[in-house]
Write an enzyme that holds these catalytic residues in place. Structure first.
Site, PDB file in Angstrom:
ATOM      1  N   HIS A   1       0.833  -1.205   0.000  1.00  0.00           N
ATOM      2  CA  HIS A   1       0.000   0.000   0.000  1.00  0.00           C
ATOM      3  C   HIS A   1       0.870   1.258   0.000  1.00  0.00           C
ATOM      4  O   HIS A   1       0.735   2.122  -0.872  1.00  0.00           O
ATOM      5  CB  HIS A   1      -0.927  -0.006   1.221  1.00  0.00           C
ATOM      6  CG  HIS A   1      -1.843   1.177   1.293  1.00  0.00           C
ATOM      7  ND1 HIS A   1      -3.134   1.144   0.834  1.00  0.00           N
ATOM      8  CD2 HIS A   1      -1.643   2.441   1.749  1.00  0.00           C
ATOM      9  CE1 HIS A   1      -3.695   2.336   1.008  1.00  0.00           C
ATOM     10  NE2 HIS A   1      -2.811   3.150   1.567  1.00  0.00           N
ATOM     11  N   GLU A   2       1.769   1.324   0.969  1.00  0.00           N
ATOM     12  CA  GLU A   2       2.633   2.511   1.056  1.00  0.00           C
ATOM     13  C   GLU A   2       3.551   2.590  -0.168  1.00  0.00           C
ATOM     14  O   GLU A   2       3.847   3.675  -0.660  1.00  0.00           O
ATOM     15  CB  GLU A   2       3.430   2.499   2.355  1.00  0.00           C
ATOM     16  CG  GLU A   2       2.577   2.543   3.633  1.00  0.00           C
ATOM     17  CD  GLU A   2       1.585   3.699   3.672  1.00  0.00           C
ATOM     18  OE1 GLU A   2       1.864   4.757   3.079  1.00  0.00           O
ATOM     19  OE2 GLU A   2       0.501   3.529   4.278  1.00  0.00           O
TER      20      GLU A   2
ATOM     21  N   HIS B   1       1.767   4.368  -2.906  1.00  0.00           N
ATOM     22  CA  HIS B   1       1.835   5.828  -2.710  1.00  0.00           C
ATOM     23  C   HIS B   1       3.212   6.342  -3.149  1.00  0.00           C
ATOM     24  O   HIS B   1       3.333   7.370  -3.805  1.00  0.00           O
ATOM     25  CB  HIS B   1       1.643   6.184  -1.234  1.00  0.00           C
ATOM     26  CG  HIS B   1       0.211   6.194  -0.783  1.00  0.00           C
ATOM     27  ND1 HIS B   1      -0.754   6.996  -1.355  1.00  0.00           N
ATOM     28  CD2 HIS B   1      -0.425   5.520   0.216  1.00  0.00           C
ATOM     29  CE1 HIS B   1      -1.915   6.801  -0.733  1.00  0.00           C
ATOM     30  NE2 HIS B   1      -1.746   5.910   0.220  1.00  0.00           N
TER      31      HIS B   1
ATOM     32  N   GLU C   1      -4.674   7.790  -3.246  1.00  0.00           N
ATOM     33  CA  GLU C   1      -5.116   6.521  -2.648  1.00  0.00           C
ATOM     34  C   GLU C   1      -5.355   5.463  -3.731  1.00  0.00           C
ATOM     35  O   GLU C   1      -5.154   4.271  -3.498  1.00  0.00           O
ATOM     36  CB  GLU C   1      -6.382   6.772  -1.822  1.00  0.00           C
ATOM     37  CG  GLU C   1      -6.804   5.643  -0.912  1.00  0.00           C
ATOM     38  CD  GLU C   1      -5.826   5.331   0.231  1.00  0.00           C
ATOM     39  OE1 GLU C   1      -4.898   6.124   0.466  1.00  0.00           O
ATOM     40  OE2 GLU C   1      -5.991   4.277   0.867  1.00  0.00           O
TER      41      GLU C   1
END
Ligand code: ZN
Length: 503
Positions: free
Chosen positions: A267-268, A271, A297
Site C-alpha cells: 500500500h505505502e 503511494h 489513494e
C-alpha cells in the site's frame, strides 16, 4: 516590456515557491523523524522547531507578494501547462488560507492538540463522553471554516474541496447510494450462499525481522527505488515525500498477522511510486501532492489490492514468500490468494476487506456531512454510528473504542478526508478496466514477476503528471470518462463470486 515583467514575475514566483519547498521539506523530515527515530523526550524541543517552521511556511503561503504574483500570472497566457496548474492550486490555497482570520487559526491549533489528547484518552477508556466536549468544538471550527471558505450548496462541499477538488455532497451521494444498494446485498449473499476461504494458512507466528525482509523484497518487486527512499518502522504507517528523490515508506509488522506487514508495504509502496514517478519540476511547482487525495489513494490501492490481492501476484510471490518463511513451501498460490481475500463485516475500518471497506467510509461521510450541516448533534454521534453500522454491515459495536472512537481524523479536524479512501478504490478499479484493455497479457506477465508493465502504465498515465490535472480531468484523460463506480462493483462481484463459489 510587459513580457519582460512577466518573466520576472514568474522567476520571483518560482523563487517564492522554492522558499516554501525548503520549509515544507524540513517539516516533512522533522515529522518523519518524530514518527520513526526521535527519542520520546525530544518532543518538547521538536514541537518548538515544528511550530516555528509551520508559522513561517504559513506566512509565506499568505504573503501579499504571493497574491500579487498569482494575480499577474493568472492573466499570463504564455505559461506552460504545469505552470498554469501550479498557479491554479497555489491561488486556491492562498485564498483558503487568507479566508480564515489568523487568530482563529491559532485558536484552532491549540484546541486541535487538546482534542487529539482527549480522543486518545477517550479511546483508552472507551468512553465517548470524554471526547465529546472537544469534538463539539472541532465540529464547530469546521463549520466556521466552511463558512469562511465559502460554498454553493452544502457547507461540507467547502471541506471536501480541501482533499478532493471538485467533489460535492451531491456528487458523493450519487456515488454512495447505488454503491451501497449493490454492495450490501452482495456482502449478504457471500455470507449466506458462499463458501468463505480458509485463512488458517496465513495465521500463526511470523518473525518480525523476516517480515521486514519480506517487505523490502515486495517493495523491490514493484520497482520502489531504495536509492531515493527508505523503509522504517512506525506505529501508524505512512509515506512521505521529503523532496524529489527522497520519498520514504514506513510500515509496521504484527507477529501474528503476516498480511498486515505485506499489504502495508505494498500500500505505502503504491503511494511512493506515485511520488517517485513525478519529474523534478513538479516538485519545484508544488504539484507533487498529486491530483487529489483520492487519486493518491488509488495508486496505493492499485498496488495493494488489484496487484497484491490477485492470483497472478501470488503465483510469482509464493516461492519468494516460502524462501523467507519455509512453512509456505507446500502451500499453493491459489490457497494463499484465497486466504488473503476473506470478506467479513468487521468493526474496524482499517481491517476491512475490499467489499466492506467502502461501507465504512460511506457511514463516515454521511455522518460528517450531517454534522457539518448541523442536522445531527455531536452528543448523538455514538447512537447514529451504531445504527449505521447495523444498517450497512449488520453488526453493532460493543463499545465506543471499536465504534465511533476508532479513527483519529475527527480529533484533528480532518472533516472531508474520509471520502478519499473510498474514491481511491473506485478510481483504481476504473483505471484497471483500461489497463486490462491496454495490456491484455497483464496477468501472464505478473505471474512471472514482470510487474513493470503495470507500474510503467501508471507512471505514464498517472504519476508523471502529478498534480497537473484535477481528478475528473485526469480520469477522463486516462479512461475516457469521469469517475464511474460501476467498474468497482463489477470488479468485486466477479472476483469474490469466484472465490466464494457463487453461481
Ligand atoms: Zn493510503
Amino acid at each position: 516590456m510587459l513580457e519582460g515583467n512577466n518573466v520576472d514575475t514568474l522567476t520571483s514566483y518560482k523563487e517564492h515557491l522554492k522558499e516554501m519547498n525548503l520549509l515544507s521539506s524540513a517539516l516533512a523530515l522533522l515529522s518523519w523523524d518524530q514518527e520513526t527515530y526521535m527519542p520520546s523526550r525530544g518532543i518538547g524541543a521538536r514541537s518548538q522547531v515544528t511550530g516555528r517552521f509551520t508559522k513561517k511556511l504559513f506566512e509565506l503561503s499568505v504573503a501579499p507578494v504571493l497574491g500579487e504574483y498569482l494575480d499577474a500570472l493568472a492573466a499570463d497566457g504564455s505559461l506552460t501547462l504545469e505552470e498554469r496548474a501550479s498557479v491554479r492550486d497555489m491561488a486556491k490555497e492562498y485564498h483558503r488560507q487568507k479566508a480564515i482570520p489568523p487568530a482563529l487559526i491559532e485558536e484552532h491549533a491549540i484546541v486541535q492538540s487538546q482534542s487529539q489528547a482527549a480522543w486518545v484518552e477517550a479511546r483508552k477508556q472507551s468512553d465517548f463522553s470524554v471526547f465529546q466536549p472537544l469534538l463539539t468544538k472541532m465540529v464547530d471550527y469546521a463549520r466556521r471554516f466552511a463558512d469562511y471558505y465559502g460554498y454553493e450548496e452544502h457547507p461540507y462541499d467547502a471541506l471536501l474541496e480541501g482533499f478532493e477538488p471538485g467533489m460535492t455532497v451531491k456528487q458523493l451521494q450519487m456515488i454512495i447510494d447505488p454503491l451501497r444498494q449493490q454492495l450490501v446485498p452482495f456482502m449478504k449473499r457471500l455470507a449466506t450462499e458462499g463458501t468463505p476461504p480458509d485463512t488458517s494458512v496465513v495465521e500463526g507466528f511470523f518473525d518480525v525481522d523476516k517480515q521486514r525482509h519480506m517487505a523490502r523484497i515486495a517493495l523491490d518487486l514493484i520497482g520502489y527505488d531504495f536509492a531515493a527512499g527508505s523503509l522504517d518502522d512506525v506505529a501508524h504507517p505512512f509515506t512521505t515525500a521529503i523532496a524529489f528523490d527522497d520519498v520514504r515508506v514506513t510500515n509496521r509488522y504484527l507477529e501474528n498477522l503476516l498480511t498486515s506487514g505485506l499489504f502495508g508495504a505494498l500500500h505505502e509502496g503504491g503511494h511512493a511510486l506515485y511520488n517517485q514517478g513525478m519529474p523534478e519540476n513538479l516538485y519545484a511547482l508544488r504539484l507533487s501532492g498529486g491530483s487529489s487525495n483520492g487519486i493518491h489513494e488509488s495508486q496505493s490501492r492499485m498496488i495493494e489490492n488489484l496487484l497484491g490481492r490477485d492470483l497472478p501476484f501470488w503465483k510469482h510471490f509464493q516461492p519468494i514468500l516460502a524462501g523467507v518463511f519455509p512453512q509456505f513451501q507446500q502451500i499453493s498460490p491459489d490457497v494463499l490468494y484465497r486466504a488473503v481475500n476473506l470478506v467479513a463485516p468487521s468493526l474496524i475500518r482499517v481491517e476491512a476487506d475490499e467489499v466492506t471497506y467502502n461501507l465504512h467510509i460511506m457511514l463516515r461521510a454521511e455522518l460528517e456531512a450531517s454534522l457539518i450541516a448541523g442536522e445531527i448533534q455531536v452528543a448523538d454521534l455514538p447512537r447514529h454510528w451504531n445504527e449505521a453500522m447495523e444498517r450497512y454491515l449488520g453488526i453493532t459495536p460493543p463499545d465506543d473504542a471499536r465504534g465511533v472512537l476508532q479513527d483519529v481524523h475527527w480529533s484533528i479536524g480532518y472533516f472531508g478526508y474520509f471520502p478519499s479512501y473510498m474514491l481511491g478504490n473506485l478510481y483504481a478499479a476504473q483505471m484497471a478496466t483500461k489497463i486490462r484493455q491496454d495490456l491484455p497479457d497483464l496477468d501472464e506477465r505478473i505471474a512471472v514477476g514482470d510487474i513493470h508493465a503495470l507500474t510503467e502504465w501508471v507512471r505514464t498515465h498517472v504519476h508523471r503528471s502529478g498534480g497537473v490535472y484535477q481528478p475528473d480531468e485526469l480520469m477522463t484523460r486516462i479512461t475516457g470518462a469521469p469517475l464511474d463506480a460501476s467498474h468497482f462493483v463489477r470488479y468485486v462481484e466477479e472476483k469474490f463470486s469466484k472465490i466464494y463459489g457463487l453461481s
